[in-house]
Design an enzyme around this catalytic site. Sequence first.
Site, PDB file in Angstrom:
ATOM      1  N   HIS A  11       0.718  -1.250   0.084  1.00 28.32           N
ATOM      2  CA  HIS A  11      -0.080  -0.065  -0.122  1.00 28.32           C
ATOM      3  C   HIS A  11       0.966   1.256   0.050  1.00 28.32           C
ATOM      4  CE1 HIS A  11      -3.526  -2.660   0.594  1.00 28.32           C
ATOM      5  NE2 HIS A  11      -3.063  -2.856   1.618  1.00 28.32           N
ATOM      6  N   ASP A  21      -5.158  -8.258  -3.481  1.00 26.90           N
ATOM      7  CA  ASP A  21      -5.368  -7.940  -1.978  1.00 26.90           C
ATOM      8  C   ASP A  21      -6.600  -8.683  -1.526  1.00 26.90           C
ATOM      9  OD1 ASP A  21      -5.321  -7.017   0.461  1.00 26.90           O
ATOM     10  OD2 ASP A  21      -5.170  -4.849   0.105  1.00 26.90           O
TER      11      ASP A  21
END
Length: 422
Positions: free
Chosen positions: A240, A291
Site C-alpha cells: 500500500h 489484495d
Amino acid sequence: MSARSDAAEPIARRVEEGWRLPGVANLHSHAFQRAMAGLAERQTHPEDSFWTWRETMYRMAARFDPDSLHAVASQLYVEMLEAGYTTVCEFHYLHHAPDGRPYDDPAAMSQALIAAARDTGIRLTLLPVLYMTGGFDGRPLNARQARFGHDIDGYMRLFEGLRAEEGETLRVGCALHSLRAVPPEAMRAVLAALPDDARIHIHIAEQVGEVQDCLALRDLRPVEWLLQNATVDARWTLVHATHLNDWEVAGIAKSGATVAICPSTEANLGDGLFRLRDYLDAGGAWGIGSDSHISVSPVEELRWLEYGQRVLTRRRNIAVHGDSPSVGATLLRGAWSSVAGSTGFDGAGGDAVVLDADAPQLAGATADDVADRWIFSGNRSCIREVHVAGRKVVADGVHAGRGPILARYRAAMATILGAIEG
Ligand SMILES: [Zn+2]
C-alpha cells in the site's frame, strides 16, 4: 533489469497463437477474502470505512478450515491464471483454528495454500505472517484475532518448516503484518533470524488512522519509522504505502524496496491514492496486488492505477517516462521489473501470457500498441493461453481444472455462508 533499460524492446512478441508477453506477478493476496468479495457493499454505518469492512472480514475469517481454504484458494488461483497472473504472493495470517489453538499440524493452513498453488499451477511466494499485537500500544490480540497470532519461536518454526519445502514454483518469505501488529523488539529479532535472501513484506501506511497512531506513539510516521529502524532494501515489499510525505516517497525509492500497490482494493476500501507520479519521478520500484480480490485482474489494477491519477489531476497519460510514450507498456514494464525483488523468483523463466490475436480489441494490433489495447480496452477475454514454468495451464482462455475446482468452491461457499447465517 530496470524498467528503463529495456524500454526500447518490444513489449510483446507475435507468435503463431497471438501476442506473447511475460506473465504478471500478483504481489499481494489474502486468498480467503475471495469468499467475501461483493459481500461488504451495503452501508452499515454512515461513515463506513476500512475499519467497518474489517468486521465483515473477521466474521468471514472465523469460518475457514484447511479444506475450505484449499477450495477457495484453488478457485482464486484459477481466476488469477485465467486473468494473466502467473505468480502470487500470499500474505497468510489465518494460521490456527478459530479458537486460536494450533492445528495438529501447525502448518495445516499454509499447506492448504501450497496445495492450491500446486493443483492449479501458479507460482507461489508464501509469506507466513507474524501477527502479535492488536495496536501500536502493544495490546494483546482480541478473540477474533487469536487465530492469527504467534510468538517468535512458534513463528520461526513455521517459517523454517515451510522454507524447507521451497522448489521450482514455491518460495517462502516473511511477512510482518504491520507496525501495529509487530512490536519493535520482535521485528528486530525476526529480521535478525531470517536467511539473507528471504523476502520481507509488510502492510504500511494504508490508513490515515494508522499514520496518526504511529505519530502519537512513536513520534514518526509509519514509513519514516520503518526506514529509520530497519535496513529496508530490495528484499522488502511495502504493501500500500498510500499515505506518504515527500521524504517517504524519496526514501522508499532510494531503498530499492518495491511498493505493492493494490488499486482496486484501495479504491473499494476508500483508502486513498498512491502518489504514483512522484514515486515514478523518484525512480521507485513497484508492482500490483489484488489484495482483497474484489477484482482479480492485472488489467484492472494497472488501468485503475492510471485512472486514479487522471481523475485526480484532470490530465491524461500520466504513467509514462521519457523512453516510452505508451502508458500500457510503461505500466506492464513497471510491474514486471519488480518481480524478482518482491517474489524471490529470479527470471520466472517459462512464464507467459498469450493474447488472442483474433480478439476484437486486438484487430490490427502492432507490437507498439498491443499493451495499450489490452490494458485500456481489453480484459480477461483477450487471454488465450497462460504458461507457468513452461507448462500451459490455460488454453483457449480456460484453466484445465476449472470445472471440478468451481464445483468444490461452490460447496465450500455454501458451508461458509450457511455458517455465517446460522
Ligand atoms: Zn493486505
